[in-house]
Write an enzyme that holds these catalytic residues in place. Structure first.
Site, mmCIF file in Angstrom:
data_model
loop_
_atom_site.group_PDB
_atom_site.id
_atom_site.type_symbol
_atom_site.label_atom_id
_atom_site.label_comp_id
_atom_site.label_asym_id
_atom_site.label_seq_id
_atom_site.Cartn_x
_atom_site.Cartn_y
_atom_site.Cartn_z
ATOM 1 C CG PHE A 11 -1.538 1.189 1.700
ATOM 2 C CD1 PHE A 11 -2.182 2.053 0.824
ATOM 3 C CD2 PHE A 11 -1.500 1.529 3.061
ATOM 4 C CE1 PHE A 11 -2.753 3.236 1.286
ATOM 5 C CE2 PHE A 11 -2.069 2.695 3.524
ATOM 6 C CZ PHE A 11 -2.694 3.552 2.635
ATOM 7 C CG ASN A 32 8.605 -11.177 0.612
ATOM 8 O OD1 ASN A 32 7.743 -10.308 0.729
ATOM 9 N ND2 ASN A 32 8.979 -11.959 1.623
ATOM 10 C CB THR A 35 1.304 -8.430 3.193
ATOM 11 O OG1 THR A 35 2.362 -7.458 3.243
ATOM 12 C CG2 THR A 35 1.472 -9.402 4.335
ATOM 13 C CB VAL A 57 14.609 -7.052 2.386
ATOM 14 C CG1 VAL A 57 14.201 -6.450 1.052
ATOM 15 C CG2 VAL A 57 13.506 -6.884 3.427
ATOM 16 C CG ASN A 99 20.100 -8.463 5.223
ATOM 17 O OD1 ASN A 99 21.207 -8.687 5.713
ATOM 18 N ND2 ASN A 99 19.171 -9.404 5.109
ATOM 19 C CE LYS A 105 29.785 -0.007 7.381
ATOM 20 N NZ LYS A 105 30.086 -1.384 7.004
ATOM 21 C CE1 TYR A 145 4.440 -3.741 11.698
ATOM 22 C CE2 TYR A 145 3.347 -2.522 13.474
ATOM 23 C CZ TYR A 145 3.825 -2.582 12.168
ATOM 24 O OH TYR A 145 3.688 -1.485 11.341
ATOM 25 C CB THR A 175 -1.374 5.707 6.835
ATOM 26 O OG1 THR A 175 -0.556 6.411 7.765
ATOM 27 C CG2 THR A 175 -1.431 6.480 5.528
ATOM 28 N NE ARG A 186 -3.454 -2.298 7.191
ATOM 29 C CZ ARG A 186 -2.313 -1.819 6.668
ATOM 30 N NH1 ARG A 186 -1.556 -1.012 7.369
ATOM 31 N NH2 ARG A 186 -1.951 -2.144 5.437
#
Ligand code: NAD
Ligand code: UDP
Length: 313
Positions: A11, A32, A35, A57, A99, A105, A145, A175, A186
Site C-alpha cells: 500500500f 517478496n 502481503t 530482504v 541488510n 552503508k 511487530y 494511514t 485493518r
C-alpha cells in the site's frame, strides 16, 4: 536520485514509488509479495525509471549500481498479517533492517526507516510525543511487530552513531487510502467492505478505543520532506484527529450512505489482545522541523477510498 524502496508492492511502498517517479527520480522497487500485490505497481512496470526485484530482504540483498537513498518499508503491517506471519515479521524488522542498512552503508546512501506508532504500544501518555518511550508487551501477540520495529529503530540509530550513516526514522500513525487490501483485516478496509456490501460494521470491544486516521498523500508528503531534511531522530507523521472506533464506524456509514448497522463483537483470538486503548500523534516536531501538517480531511479521504473500493467488493 536512484532510490531503493523495499515493500514497493504494498500500500504505502507503491504510493511512495509513484511520488519518487513523479519527482524525476529512479526507483528500484523490491518486494517478496508476502502481503503486497503486484497490481499496485503494474502501472510503473515498463517505465524507464522504474525496475522491480522480487526478493525477501531478510536475506542478503544485492543491487547493482549506485543507490542514493534506501527507504525500508517492507514488513507485514496489518495486525491480521503479522499475527499470521509472526516470524517473517520479526525477521524483516531485524534481519531485513540490518541488510538494508548494510546496503545503504556500502552504497553511501541515505537511509529512511518506516517505523510505527506501535513503538508506543498501549500508551499511557496521550497524545504521544517522540520523547515517550512507550508501553509495549514484548511477549504478547502484537510484540512480534512492535518489538521488531523497536529493534529496527535501535539498529538504525546504531548505524548512524557507529558508522556515521545518514538516517531518518518516520513513526507512521494509522494511514489509509486506495491500494489497501480489502481483506487485510485493518479497520478501514473492514468497515468500508462492510458498508459497501450492507453487512454490519464489526466494532471490536465497546468501540471506546481511539485512533487518528491519516490519508496516504499526507504521509507521503511528510516522508518526502523528512528524507530531505536534516532531522536524524524519529519524527511522528500522523493526523491528530483522534476519534473512537465507534465514532469512526458512524462516519464510514454516513460517508458511504450505507444502511449497514453497527454491531459490537469480542474477537476471541489474538486480534484484540493488547489492543491499544488510545492513540494520537503529537505532531509538534513535524510542524517545526518539516513545516508539515496533514491537509486531507477524513470525509474527503474516506470518499476517495470508498471510490477505489466500490468496484472491488
Ligand atoms: P503492506 O502490507 O501493504 O506493505 C508491506 C509490503 O512489504 C508488502 O508489499 C509485502 O509483500 C512487503 N514485504 C514484507 N516482508 C517482506 C520481505 N521480507 N521482503 C520483501 N518484501 C516484504 O503494508 P503498508 O501499510 O504499506 O506498510 C508499509 C510499511 O509502513 C511497513 O513497514 C509498516 O510497518 C509501516 N507502517 C504502516 C502503517 C499504516 O497505517 N499503513 C502504520 C505504521 C507503519
Ligand atoms: N477494529 C474494529 N473492527 C474491525 C477491525 C478493527 O473495531 O473490524 C478496531 C481494532 O480493535 C483497533 C482499531 O479498530 O482498536 C484499529 O485497528 P487496525 O487493525 O486498523 O490497526 P491498529 O491501529 O490496531 O494497528
Amino acid at each position: 536520485m536512484r532510490v531503493l524502496i523495499t515493500g514497493a508492492a504494498g500500500f504505502l511502498g507503491s504510493h511512495l514509488s509513484d511520488r519518487f517517479i513523479a519527482e524525476g527520480h529512479t526507483v528500484v522497487g523490491m518486494d517478496n509479495l508476502i502481503t503486497g500485490n503486484i497490481d499496485n505497481i503494474a502501472h510503473l512496470m515498463g517505465h524507464e525509471r522504474f525496475s522491480f526485484m522480487k526478493h525477501d530482504v531478510s536475506n542478503y540483498i544485492y543491487v547493482p549500481g549506485e543507490i542514493d537513498a534506501v527507504l525500508h518499508f517492507a514488513s507485514p503491517a496489518s495486525p491480521n498479517d503479522y499475527l499470521e506471519h509472526p516470524i517473517p515479521t520479526l525477521k524483516v524488522g531485524s534481519l531485513g533492517t540490518h541488510n538494508t542498512l548494510g546496503l545503504a552503508k556500502v552504497k553511501g546512501a541515505r537511509y529512511l526507516l518506516a517505523s510505527t506508532s506501535e513503538v508506543y504500544g498501549d500508551p499511557q501518555v496521550n497524545p504521544q510525543p517522540e520523547t515517550y518511550w512507550g508501553n509495549v508487551n514484548p511477549i504478547g501477540p502484537r510484540g512480534v511487530y512492535d518489538e521488531a520495529k523497536r529493534f529496527a529503530e535501535a539498529m538504525t540509530l546504531a548505524y548512524q552513531r557507529f558508522h556515521g550513516l545518514e538516517t531518518r526514522i518516520v513513526r507512521i500513525f494509522n494511514t489509509y487510502g486506495p491500494r489497501m487490501r480489502l481483506n487485510d483485516g485493518r479497520v478501514v478496509p473492514n468497515f468500508i467492505h462492510q458498508a459497501l456490501t450492507g453487512k454490519p460494521l464489526t466494532v471490536y470491544g465497546d468501540g471506546s478505543q481511539t485512533r487518528a486516521f491519516q490519508y496516504y498523500s499526507d504521509l507521503v508528503e511528510g516522508i518526502y520532506r523528512l528524507l530531505h531534511s536534516n532531522e536524524d531522530l524519529p519524527v511522528n507523521i500522523g493526523n491528530p484527529n483522534e476519534m473512537t472506533i465507534l465514532d469512526f464506524a458512524h462516519a464510514v456509514v454516513e460517508i458511504a450512505r450505507s444502511d449497514s448497522e453497527i454491531v459490537f463483537v469480542q474477537p476471541k483470538d489474538d486480534r484484540f489482545t493488547d489492543d491499544p486503548k488510545q492513540r494520537r500523534p503529537d505532531i509538534t516536531k513535524a510542524k517545526q522541523v518539516l513545516d508539515w501538517e496533514p491537509q486531507v480531511a477524513l470525509a474527503d479521504g474516506l470518499a476517495q477510498t470508498l471510490d477505489f473500493f466500490r468496484d472491488k467488493v
